[in-house]
Design a protein around this motif. Sequence first.
Motif, PDB file in Angstrom:
ATOM      1  N   TYR A 264       0.805  -1.220   0.000  1.00  0.00           N
ATOM      2  CA  TYR A 264       0.000   0.000   0.000  1.00  0.00           C
ATOM      3  C   TYR A 264       0.842   1.275   0.000  1.00  0.00           C
ATOM      4  O   TYR A 264       0.635   2.165  -0.815  1.00  0.00           O
ATOM      5  N   ILE A 265       1.789   1.383   0.924  1.00  0.00           N
ATOM      6  CA  ILE A 265       2.530   2.647   1.062  1.00  0.00           C
ATOM      7  C   ILE A 265       3.372   2.953  -0.178  1.00  0.00           C
ATOM      8  O   ILE A 265       3.260   4.052  -0.736  1.00  0.00           O
ATOM      9  N   PRO A 266       4.214   2.024  -0.662  1.00  0.00           N
ATOM     10  CA  PRO A 266       4.989   2.373  -1.864  1.00  0.00           C
ATOM     11  C   PRO A 266       4.119   2.638  -3.093  1.00  0.00           C
ATOM     12  O   PRO A 266       4.383   3.577  -3.847  1.00  0.00           O
ATOM     13  N   SER A 267       3.081   1.810  -3.292  1.00  0.00           N
ATOM     14  CA  SER A 267       2.203   2.005  -4.456  1.00  0.00           C
ATOM     15  C   SER A 267       1.508   3.348  -4.401  1.00  0.00           C
ATOM     16  O   SER A 267       1.425   4.059  -5.405  1.00  0.00           O
ATOM     17  N   THR A 268       0.984   3.679  -3.230  1.00  0.00           N
ATOM     18  CA  THR A 268       0.251   4.934  -3.086  1.00  0.00           C
ATOM     19  C   THR A 268       1.189   6.125  -3.252  1.00  0.00           C
ATOM     20  O   THR A 268       0.828   7.121  -3.901  1.00  0.00           O
ATOM     21  N   ALA A 269       2.390   6.051  -2.683  1.00  0.00           N
ATOM     22  CA  ALA A 269       3.350   7.147  -2.828  1.00  0.00           C
ATOM     23  C   ALA A 269       3.726   7.340  -4.297  1.00  0.00           C
ATOM     24  O   ALA A 269       3.774   8.477  -4.787  1.00  0.00           O
ATOM     25  N   LEU A 270       3.985   6.244  -5.008  1.00  0.00           N
ATOM     26  CA  LEU A 270       4.323   6.356  -6.430  1.00  0.00           C
ATOM     27  C   LEU A 270       3.143   6.878  -7.243  1.00  0.00           C
ATOM     28  O   LEU A 270       3.329   7.684  -8.163  1.00  0.00           O
ATOM     29  N   PHE A 271       1.938   6.433  -6.910  1.00  0.00           N
ATOM     30  CA  PHE A 271       0.751   6.906  -7.618  1.00  0.00           C
ATOM     31  C   PHE A 271       0.555   8.403  -7.404  1.00  0.00           C
ATOM     32  O   PHE A 271       0.309   9.150  -8.356  1.00  0.00           O
ATOM     33  N   LEU A 272       0.666   8.857  -6.154  1.00  0.00           N
ATOM     34  CA  LEU A 272       0.495  10.286  -5.875  1.00  0.00           C
ATOM     35  C   LEU A 272       1.591  11.114  -6.555  1.00  0.00           C
ATOM     36  O   LEU A 272       1.308  12.185  -7.102  1.00  0.00           O
ATOM     37  N   ALA A 273       2.825  10.620  -6.535  1.00  0.00           N
ATOM     38  CA  ALA A 273       3.913  11.339  -7.217  1.00  0.00           C
ATOM     39  C   ALA A 273       3.658  11.391  -8.718  1.00  0.00           C
ATOM     40  O   ALA A 273       3.863  12.434  -9.364  1.00  0.00           O
ATOM     41  N   GLY A 274       3.198  10.286  -9.279  1.00  0.00           N
ATOM     42  CA  GLY A 274       2.883  10.255 -10.706  1.00  0.00           C
ATOM     43  C   GLY A 274       1.765  11.213 -11.064  1.00  0.00           C
ATOM     44  O   GLY A 274       1.824  11.901 -12.086  1.00  0.00           O
ATOM     45  N   MET A 275       0.737  11.269 -10.216  1.00  0.00           N
ATOM     46  CA  MET A 275      -0.377  12.186 -10.470  1.00  0.00           C
ATOM     47  C   MET A 275       0.085  13.644 -10.392  1.00  0.00           C
ATOM     48  O   MET A 275      -0.327  14.470 -11.203  1.00  0.00           O
ATOM     49  N   LEU A 276       0.920  13.949  -9.406  1.00  0.00           N
ATOM     50  CA  LEU A 276       1.421  15.321  -9.304  1.00  0.00           C
ATOM     51  C   LEU A 276       2.261  15.683 -10.529  1.00  0.00           C
ATOM     52  O   LEU A 276       2.116  16.777 -11.093  1.00  0.00           O
ATOM     53  N   ALA A 277       3.123  14.775 -10.943  1.00  0.00           N
ATOM     54  CA  ALA A 277       3.964  15.033 -12.119  1.00  0.00           C
ATOM     55  C   ALA A 277       3.093  15.159 -13.374  1.00  0.00           C
ATOM     56  O   ALA A 277       3.334  16.014 -14.222  1.00  0.00           O
ATOM     57  N   TYR A 278       2.068  14.319 -13.478  1.00  0.00           N
ATOM     58  CA  TYR A 278       1.162  14.352 -14.620  1.00  0.00           C
ATOM     59  C   TYR A 278       0.395  15.672 -14.690  1.00  0.00           C
ATOM     60  O   TYR A 278       0.066  16.155 -15.762  1.00  0.00           O
ATOM     61  N   GLN A 279       0.127  16.256 -13.541  1.00  0.00           N
ATOM     62  CA  GLN A 279      -0.590  17.533 -13.489  1.00  0.00           C
ATOM     63  C   GLN A 279       0.343  18.736 -13.618  1.00  0.00           C
ATOM     64  O   GLN A 279      -0.090  19.869 -13.487  1.00  0.00           O
ATOM     65  N   GLY A 280       1.644  18.473 -13.817  1.00  0.00           N
ATOM     66  CA  GLY A 280       2.559  19.562 -14.114  1.00  0.00           C
ATOM     67  C   GLY A 280       3.441  20.029 -12.967  1.00  0.00           C
ATOM     68  O   GLY A 280       4.147  21.022 -13.111  1.00  0.00           O
TER      69      GLY A 280
END
Length: 160
Positions: free
Chosen positions: A105-121
């Motif tokens: 949960y923790i690594p997946s969620t951290a990577l997902f949130l980082a990816g979403m932030l990067a995707y949003q610019g």
Amino acid sequence: MTKDLGLGIVALAFSVIYLIEASRIRTSALGDSVGAGGVPMILGGVMAATATVIILHQLWLKRTGTFLPAKVSEAFETPGRTFAVAAGVVAMAAVYIAALHWLGYIPSTALFLAGMLAYQGVGPSRRLLMVPVLGAVVLFLLFDTLLGLNLPTGILGRLF
């Protein structure tokens, strides 16, 4: 009154009714720590908070005359771009769901949130590192510790 302000008021009224009805759900002796009414209460709270944000945003719009930042409004001007952005979000969510069991949960969620932030610019910064890590830990503490849900531990959990 604008259409969105009216929608916000109606949504807030429905969420209050929903919360009242959810609070009437009986607790079972066989239930878990969240209980039968736990998720409906959380959902009702989120609905009420969202409706409140819509109402406050519309009142702010009425007062200032400014609607959205330029970058946000530009995305809605081109429907093809909006679809592409939404498709990217759905693809990232699918990868996140697939990685949950394997990574945990923790690594997946951290990577997902980082990816979403990067995707949003959001460019490389301290925020791009801190928000996902702290967000994943806070969400883990909320769901695992406070609500008692059994979240996937993944490869790290198997090592310890």
